[in-house]
Scaffold this motif. Sequence first.
Motif, mmCIF file in Angstrom:
data_model
loop_
_atom_site.group_PDB
_atom_site.id
_atom_site.type_symbol
_atom_site.label_atom_id
_atom_site.label_comp_id
_atom_site.label_asym_id
_atom_site.label_seq_id
_atom_site.Cartn_x
_atom_site.Cartn_y
_atom_site.Cartn_z
ATOM 1 N N UNK A 1 54.276 -24.006 -13.787
ATOM 2 C CA UNK A 1 54.263 -25.380 -14.249
ATOM 3 C C UNK A 1 52.952 -25.635 -15.008
ATOM 4 N N UNK A 2 53.048 -26.429 -16.067
ATOM 5 C CA UNK A 2 51.862 -26.791 -16.847
ATOM 6 C C UNK A 2 51.870 -28.292 -17.109
ATOM 7 N N UNK A 3 50.819 -28.782 -17.719
ATOM 8 C CA UNK A 3 50.731 -30.204 -18.032
ATOM 9 C C UNK A 3 51.020 -30.436 -19.509
ATOM 10 N N UNK A 4 51.747 -31.499 -19.794
ATOM 11 C CA UNK A 4 52.095 -31.874 -21.155
ATOM 12 C C UNK A 4 51.555 -33.276 -21.416
ATOM 13 N N UNK A 5 50.844 -33.439 -22.531
ATOM 14 C CA UNK A 5 50.295 -34.753 -22.875
ATOM 15 C C UNK A 5 51.421 -35.656 -23.343
ATOM 16 N N UNK A 6 51.538 -36.837 -22.738
ATOM 17 C CA UNK A 6 52.602 -37.760 -23.127
ATOM 18 C C UNK A 6 52.061 -39.060 -23.710
ATOM 19 N N UNK A 7 50.758 -39.317 -23.540
ATOM 20 C CA UNK A 7 50.234 -40.609 -23.983
ATOM 21 C C UNK A 7 48.716 -40.524 -24.180
ATOM 22 N N UNK A 8 48.239 -41.180 -25.240
ATOM 23 C CA UNK A 8 46.810 -41.351 -25.476
ATOM 24 C C UNK A 8 46.529 -42.842 -25.561
ATOM 25 N N UNK A 9 45.386 -43.248 -25.047
ATOM 26 C CA UNK A 9 45.033 -44.667 -25.111
ATOM 27 C C UNK A 9 43.541 -44.800 -25.388
ATOM 28 N N UNK B 1 43.627 -52.410 -27.941
ATOM 29 C CA UNK B 1 44.036 -51.165 -27.315
ATOM 30 C C UNK B 1 44.963 -50.431 -28.263
ATOM 31 N N UNK B 2 44.700 -49.163 -28.447
ATOM 32 C CA UNK B 2 45.556 -48.336 -29.287
ATOM 33 C C UNK B 2 46.275 -47.350 -28.382
ATOM 34 N N UNK B 3 47.595 -47.345 -28.447
ATOM 35 C CA UNK B 3 48.399 -46.458 -27.613
ATOM 36 C C UNK B 3 49.245 -45.570 -28.506
ATOM 37 N N UNK B 4 49.198 -44.280 -28.244
ATOM 38 C CA UNK B 4 50.029 -43.307 -28.944
ATOM 39 C C UNK B 4 50.825 -42.596 -27.868
ATOM 40 N N UNK B 5 52.148 -42.687 -27.940
ATOM 41 C CA UNK B 5 52.994 -42.202 -26.856
ATOM 42 C C UNK B 5 54.146 -41.398 -27.429
ATOM 43 N N UNK B 6 54.468 -40.274 -26.796
ATOM 44 C CA UNK B 6 55.567 -39.437 -27.253
ATOM 45 C C UNK B 6 56.864 -40.236 -27.203
ATOM 46 N N UNK C 1 43.612 -39.621 -21.859
ATOM 47 C CA UNK C 1 44.885 -38.912 -21.945
ATOM 48 C C UNK C 1 45.681 -39.105 -20.655
ATOM 49 N N UNK C 2 46.993 -39.200 -20.814
ATOM 50 C CA UNK C 2 47.904 -39.188 -19.658
ATOM 51 C C UNK C 2 48.844 -38.012 -19.858
ATOM 52 N N UNK C 3 48.983 -37.219 -18.821
ATOM 53 C CA UNK C 3 49.863 -36.059 -18.924
ATOM 54 C C UNK C 3 50.775 -35.997 -17.714
ATOM 55 N N UNK C 4 51.806 -35.171 -17.825
ATOM 56 C CA UNK C 4 52.718 -34.987 -16.695
ATOM 57 C C UNK C 4 52.991 -33.501 -16.538
ATOM 58 N N UNK C 5 53.302 -33.109 -15.314
ATOM 59 C CA UNK C 5 53.637 -31.731 -15.058
ATOM 60 C C UNK C 5 55.033 -31.402 -15.546
ATOM 61 N N UNK C 6 55.174 -30.279 -16.238
ATOM 62 C CA UNK C 6 56.477 -29.867 -16.744
ATOM 63 C C UNK C 6 56.715 -28.410 -16.359
ATOM 64 N N UNK C 7 57.981 -28.057 -16.244
ATOM 65 C CA UNK C 7 58.360 -26.664 -16.026
ATOM 66 C C UNK C 7 58.974 -26.147 -17.312
ATOM 67 N N UNK C 8 59.368 -24.899 -17.319
ATOM 68 C CA UNK C 8 59.971 -24.313 -18.510
ATOM 69 C C UNK C 8 61.292 -24.994 -18.873
ATOM 70 N N UNK C 9 61.924 -25.660 -17.908
ATOM 71 C CA UNK C 9 63.193 -26.321 -18.151
ATOM 72 C C UNK C 9 63.026 -27.624 -18.920
ATOM 73 N N UNK C 10 61.856 -28.280 -18.802
ATOM 74 C CA UNK C 10 61.611 -29.583 -19.431
ATOM 75 C C UNK C 10 61.282 -29.393 -20.902
ATOM 76 N N UNK C 11 61.832 -30.279 -21.721
ATOM 77 C CA UNK C 11 61.491 -30.288 -23.147
ATOM 78 C C UNK C 11 61.308 -31.698 -23.603
#
Length: 111
Positions: free
Chosen positions: A1-9, A29-34, A101-111
Amino acid sequence: MSNKIIRLESLSLMDHDENLNDGSVFQTTRIIEVGHPYDEPKFREAWDGSSKKYNLVEHHSDRDVVSIDCIRDLSDSDGYSYIVELKDGNELSLPIHAFIVESKGVTDDDD
């Protein structure tokens, strides 16, 4: 499992009028979100057709954020930067020290 960046603020303080020394600042506030539009809401004048005045109408860009990555960047003072990939194929290079940065844990199955 690794971390994927989903949001910057980022948070910045700005003076909102011409008198720079009156202490009247506001936060933006500037938000950039996937998956969301890159551009913050903008307002433009639009004729509403029923009156003799223009109204401010909110609109967004259609440049959705596809992914956010952190890369080594020797031109940046911190040695790293965020690369934001947009749906229209453009990429933005943003300074790493300007964002939380905000990130979440993802596995190889997550895209």
